[in-house]
Design a protein around this motif. Structure first.
Motif, short mmCIF file in Angstrom:
data_model
loop_
_atom_site.label_atom_id
_atom_site.label_comp_id
_atom_site.label_asym_id
_atom_site.label_seq_id
_atom_site.Cartn_x
_atom_site.Cartn_y
_atom_site.Cartn_z
N ARG A 1 -4.78 1.48 8.99
CA ARG A 1 -4.75 0.02 9.12
C ARG A 1 -3.33 -0.51 9.30
O ARG A 1 -3.05 -1.67 9.03
CB ARG A 1 -5.42 -0.61 7.91
N GLY A 2 -2.43 0.37 9.70
CA GLY A 2 -1.10 -0.06 10.08
C GLY A 2 -0.06 -0.06 8.99
O GLY A 2 1.07 -0.52 9.23
N VAL A 3 -0.36 0.42 7.79
CA VAL A 3 0.63 0.47 6.72
C VAL A 3 1.58 1.64 6.99
O VAL A 3 1.13 2.74 7.31
CB VAL A 3 -0.05 0.62 5.34
N PRO A 4 2.89 1.45 6.88
CA PRO A 4 3.83 2.56 7.09
C PRO A 4 3.52 3.74 6.18
O PRO A 4 3.08 3.55 5.02
CB PRO A 4 5.19 1.93 6.74
N PRO A 5 3.73 4.97 6.65
CA PRO A 5 3.32 6.17 5.87
C PRO A 5 3.88 6.22 4.46
O PRO A 5 3.14 6.47 3.51
CB PRO A 5 3.83 7.34 6.74
N ARG A 6 5.18 6.01 4.31
CA ARG A 6 5.76 6.13 2.96
C ARG A 6 5.20 5.07 2.02
O ARG A 6 4.88 5.35 0.87
CB ARG A 6 7.28 6.02 3.03
N LEU A 7 5.09 3.85 2.50
CA LEU A 7 4.53 2.80 1.68
C LEU A 7 3.06 3.08 1.37
O LEU A 7 2.60 2.84 0.24
CB LEU A 7 4.67 1.45 2.38
N ALA A 8 2.33 3.59 2.35
CA ALA A 8 0.92 3.91 2.12
C ALA A 8 0.77 4.99 1.06
O ALA A 8 -0.11 4.90 0.18
CB ALA A 8 0.28 4.37 3.43
N GLU A 9 1.61 6.02 1.11
CA GLU A 9 1.53 7.08 0.10
C GLU A 9 1.86 6.54 -1.29
O GLU A 9 1.19 6.88 -2.28
CB GLU A 9 2.48 8.21 0.48
N ALA A 10 2.89 5.71 -1.38
CA ALA A 10 3.26 5.16 -2.69
C ALA A 10 2.16 4.26 -3.24
O ALA A 10 1.79 4.35 -4.41
CB ALA A 10 4.57 4.39 -2.57
N LEU A 11 1.61 3.38 -2.39
CA LEU A 11 0.53 2.50 -2.84
C LEU A 11 -0.69 3.29 -3.25
O LEU A 11 -1.33 3.00 -4.28
CB LEU A 11 0.18 1.52 -1.72
N ALA A 12 -1.04 4.30 -2.46
CA ALA A 12 -2.23 5.10 -2.78
C ALA A 12 -2.05 5.86 -4.08
O ALA A 12 -2.98 5.94 -4.90
CB ALA A 12 -2.52 6.06 -1.62
N ALA A 13 -0.88 6.44 -4.29
CA ALA A 13 -0.65 7.20 -5.51
C ALA A 13 -0.72 6.30 -6.74
O ALA A 13 -1.40 6.62 -7.73
CB ALA A 13 0.70 7.90 -5.44
N ALA A 14 -0.02 5.17 -6.70
CA ALA A 14 -0.03 4.27 -7.86
C ALA A 14 -1.43 3.69 -8.09
O ALA A 14 -1.90 3.60 -9.22
CB ALA A 14 0.97 3.14 -7.65
N GLY A 15 -2.10 3.29 -7.01
CA GLY A 15 -3.43 2.71 -7.16
C GLY A 15 -4.46 3.71 -7.67
O GLY A 15 -5.28 3.39 -8.52
N ALA A 16 -4.41 4.94 -7.16
CA ALA A 16 -5.37 5.95 -7.60
C ALA A 16 -5.18 6.30 -9.07
O ALA A 16 -6.15 6.41 -9.84
CB ALA A 16 -5.24 7.19 -6.72
N ALA A 17 -3.93 6.50 -9.46
CA ALA A 17 -3.67 6.82 -10.87
C ALA A 17 -4.10 5.69 -11.79
O ALA A 17 -4.70 5.92 -12.84
CB ALA A 17 -2.19 7.14 -11.07
#
Length: 913
Positions: free
Chosen positions: A485-501
């Motif tokens: 959905r267009g989120v930059p890779p590094r930001l997407a990884e950080a958001l996904a990691a924090a949100g999943a945890a």
């Protein structure tokens, strides 16, 4: 090509073109791809055995032995029967299968593997139950449990098994209970009062009171009473015989003990609290004696102790927060972390940074090996490949680092858990794939539970496993969805990691704390920016301290910047008015939050399709967290326009704010909790405090002072002249000195103004015998500074905690004798039953405010005090039922002290707790 790079690049017989990466056969993607996808279905075969061992261990720790034995036998017998059946069926299938029926044979045998999986789960359950039963038996074996039940006095010999730490100071009304030294130990020998000696291995919890010293601790922390550990190893370890001293040990000596030290002393034994299920007894060192060191700590523990003390010494010159946090971030040494900072980390779900985390080891290993995406390529980076070290040698070095990590950070359960998680990350770095990580995590869980079954009941262990599992399963999928959905890779990884945890851990946190943090994800995202540099520089400080302390201090100074950033994130997030919401506790509350989380995730997936709607939802969440004053004033009516005084809801204590102009307020008392008073002042929009008045030095009035000083411009502090209790008076002086704020004494008859004349007050008590001299009261309560405040036509009488004798003496003073009825009365001593009826009649307030905590053990406010106030015509409001209370004067009220507003209109606004 570097040594060892042929295998790393996947070159087989020169078939791979130069510069091309080898492809992994299972995924079709290059080995070491920087964005590896999940390689086929998740490998869950080891998950059931790990969960079986985990669940059985949790149940068997305190189960009757005969039940555990029966369950173990049943599991073994059933597992054996399944394996025998599988073996026989496999032999028959293999004998009757032709060469052209390979596919049919595999189809026939596949269901039989389910028997193996069930058998493996049963065997692991049996192993978990047996291990738990053996560990649980330690709590009942030998004479120690019986002596503890009898509260016996005995001579014990113990082996220290953990680092000493200070208990958290607690505010109990007038006093802050001083911290005592607490450490884990094993009782190896006990001699009862009758002279019977027994050798045993019984886990216990040891408490030692401060036996000497000035008690000042670590001065200048600027945040709370010191909780520091000594900056050097106790030299007494060089010669244990030197410890045969009759003088009691001061706190610093106890804090200098290292694990594996053996002590002998007379002790009082007591049974542990019901929730303390890992120990068989509580051991308190009998007063008036010094323990005898029987055996010095082991060599590795002494080396680890020198490294840890060197790290503390190197950080001595850092600012308070950085000085407190850096040892905790690197080696889990939280002895310097003040209670208010610890509470801020808890409120923002950053406590995993205060404990030893697998992320610490992962960062160091990544520095050694390089990025995970290049772990198996010739182009891999990191210190090891730059030095020409092969993959095998690099893996060996990583193992040695892990072992050193365990020794330095102490091999207690949390450190072992962190090491296991670090090894899981090491596997990821070595393979560049994700598919092998879940089996590795399951194996780590299984081995740790078998090694230490008490982990099966540890909330920290559960949270660690859940967070790691979320990072391995949910995080990659969420990251890919965000990137699509267009989120930059590094930001997407950080958001996904924090949100999943956060998604998987929040229900467990709600079970334990009955609160949900709304700032956890952004706080973790912002803090992660600084974790890696702080960790690397911190470990560099640790390594250099024994070799070159000046160089170590330079590394520590560099590490102080990112560490201070982390502390600021925690403090800022915790101080936000909407940082968290109360939630039902217990398992029903956790289940409810889990269902709510699933709903939020499902709705969030749909919202991602509409960027503007997603942005609007994010903005609404941000406003709910920050709660800017103009918005909350419109929605919640807080802070109300034209407020004159506000009584903060700080629990069982006092904190009152007097409006002194835009963004300014005079604070009278600070309550017992820095976080609560900080939130109250922030919600009122107070950024400047011309004066802090501390009516007396009881902890429920001064312990929250760091929350008032944090992030605000404070002009001066004024106190009573009666310096009791001395430790709390010293605490106030230290806080003032750390922030360079002058301290003065209030004297009866003194008049002051603030806010350009919108606020003025007069000191009525304590009485003075001469210039600056204060009459000797019967106690700290009777020395309370009493103020008569006038704010644009409204009068307020603040009585502090005056007792009836001082109240009667106050009513006889000329200032009070000529005083007309007041508009508002801050009832003395939280509305206790001890009030002077004559003073209540003379003041005749229209509004009586009582500050007290919900469910307090003192019975405040007393029913008869409330009845007497109401009988005198006063409206009574209390913070335990109404929350924060603000008094609003007449619109455009008259000038302070004018006579044309004799009965001003009073309105009240409350902010429910």
């Amino acid at each position: 090509m570097r040594p060892g790079s042929r295998r790393a690049a996947g070159v087989v017989g020169g078939a791979t073109p130069p510069g091309a990466a080898a492809a992994d056969g299972s995924s079709g993607r290059p080995v070491g791809d920087s964005q590896p996808r999940q390689e086929g279905p998740l490998d869950l075969r080891l998950v059931p055995p790990a969960l079986a061992a985990w669940g059985t261990a949790a149940l068997a720790l305190d189960a009757p032995p005969r039940w555990v034995i029966a369950a173990v036998v049943v599991c073994v017998v059933v597992a054996g029967a399944l394996l025998v059946t599988w073996t026989v069926r496999g032999q028959l299938t293999g004998e009757g299968a032709g060469s052209g029926q390979g596919r049919g044979r595999r189809a026939t045998r596949r269901p039989s593997w389910r028997r193996v999986s069930v058998a493996a789960a049963l065997l692991c359950a049996a192993a978990g139950g047996a291990s738990a039963a053996l560990h649980g038996a330690d709590l009942h074996r030998g004479p120690v449990p019986e002596l503890a039940r009898e509260y016996a006095h005995a001579e014990v010999e113990v082996e220290v098994t953990s680092d000493p730490r200070l208990t958290r100071p607690r505010v109990t009304g007038a006093h802050a209970v001083p911290p005592s030294v607490m450490l884990d130990a094993e009782i190896v020998r006990v001699t009862s009062a009758e002279g019977k000696t027994a050798v045993t291995r019984t886990p216990a919890l040891l408490f030692a009171e401060d036996g000497g010293g000035d008690g000042d601790g670590d001065e200048g922390s600027g945040d709370a009473p010191a909780r520091d550990a000594p900056a050097h190893e106790d030299p007494a370890y060089e010669d244990p015989a030197r410890e045969d001293s009759a003088e009691p040990w001061p706190k610093e000596r106890w804090l200098g003990l290292l694990p594996s030290t053996r002590l002998r002393f007379r002790a009082d034994l007591a049974p542990p609290l019901p929730q303390s299920d890992r120990v068989a007894a509580v051991v308190r060192v009998a007063g008036g004696q010094a323990p005898r060191v029987i055996e010095a700590p082991s060599g590795p523990q002494r080396l680890a102790g020198r490294l840890r003390s060197g790290l503390r010494e190197a950080t001595n010159g850092l600012p308070p927060d950085a000085r407190a946090l850096l040892p905790g971030l690197v080696v889990g040494d939280t002895s310097r972390v003040p209670p208010d900072l610890e509470e801020a980390f808890r409120a923002t779900d950053l406590t995993h940074l205060l404990a030893v985390s697998g992320a610490n080891l992962t960062i160091v290993l990544a520095l050694l090996i390089g990025p995970p995406g290049l772990a198996q390529r010739a182009e891999r980076r990191g210190i090891a490949p730059r030095l020409g070290v092969s993959l095998r040698a690099t893996a060996l070095i990583g193992g040695v680092l892990t072992l050193g990590f365990v020794i330095v950070c102490r091999p207690d359960p949390s450190v072992l858990r962190a090491a296991a998680c670090g090894l899981v990350a090491l596997l990821a770095l070595g393979t560049g794939r994700r598919r092998s990580l879940l089996p590795a995590l399951a194996t780590a869980v299984l081995l740790l539970v078998l090694y230490d079954p008490w982990l099966a009941r540890s909330p920290g262990f559960l949270l660690s496993v859940l967070a790691t599992g979320a990072l391995l399963t949910l995080s990659p999928q969420w990251s890919a969805a965000l990137q699509r959905r267009g989120v930059p890779p590094r930001l997407a990884e950080a958001l996904a990691a924090a949100g999943a945890a956060q998604a998987v851990c929040a229900p467990v946190v709600a079970v334990l704390a009955a609160r949900v943090s709304l700032v956890a994800v952004p706080s973790n995202l912002l803090a992660q920016v600084a974790v890696a540099p702080a960790t690397v520089l911190g470990f560099a400080t640790l390594a250099m301290a024994p070799l070159a302390m000046p160089v170590a201090k330079v590394f520590a100074w560099c590490a102080g910047w990112p560490v201070a950033w982390i502390a600021d994130i925690a403090r800022t997030g915790a101080a936000l008015p909407g940082s968290g919401v109360d939630w039902p506790g217990g398992w029903h509350g956790g289940l409810l939050l889990a269902l709510a989380t699933v709903g939020v995730v499902l709705v969030g997936r749909r919202l991602l399709r509409y960027p503007w709607l997603s942005a609007a939802c994010a903005l609404l969440l941000l406003l709910a967290i920050v709660q800017p004053a103009p918005l909350t004033r419109v929605i919640a009516g807080w802070p109300p326009l034209g407020w004159r005084f506000a009584m903060c809801d700080v629990g069982q204590g006092d904190a009152t704010v007097l409006a002194a102009g835009d963004g300014a307020g005079v604070v009278v008392d600070a309550g017992p909790d820095p976080v609560l008073v900080d939130r109250c002042l922030s919600s009122l929009g107070v950024t400047r405090v011309p004066l802090v008045v501390l009516t007396h030095f009881h902890a429920d009035h001064v312990a929250g002072l760091p929350g008032v000083l944090r992030g605000r411009s404070v002009g001066a502090i004024q106190t009573t002249g009666y310096q009791e209790p001395p430790e709390q008076a010293r605490f106030v002086r230290e806080q003032a000195a750390a922030h360079r704020i002058p301290v003065s004494r209030a004297v009866a008859g003194e008049r002051r103004r603030a806010g350009g004349g919108v606020l003025d007050w007069q000191v009525l008590w304590p009485g003075a015998e001469g210039p600056g001299a204060v009459s000797a009261p019967e106690g700290p309560n009777d020395a309370s500074v009493t103020l008569l405040v006038r704010a644009r036509g409204v009068t307020l009488l603040l009585l502090g905690d005056l007792e009836p004798p001082a109240q009667r003496a106050l009513s006889r003073t000329p200032a009070v004798a000529a005083l007309p009825p007041v508009d508002v009365l801050k009832v003395a001593h939280h509305g206790s039953a001890y009030q002077d009826p004559g003073l209540l009649r003379r003041t005749a307030p229209r509004l009586a405010l009582i500050s007290c905590g919900r469910g307090n053990s003192y019975g405040h406010p007393a029913p008869r005090t409330v009845a007497a106030l109401r009988a005198g015509g006063a409206e009574v409001l209390r913070t335990d039922t109404s929350g924060a209370i603000a008094v609003i004067g007449p619109p455009g009220g008259s000038a302070a002290g004018s006579a044309d507003e004799k009965t001003p209109t009073l309105r009240v606004a409350t902010r429910p707790p």
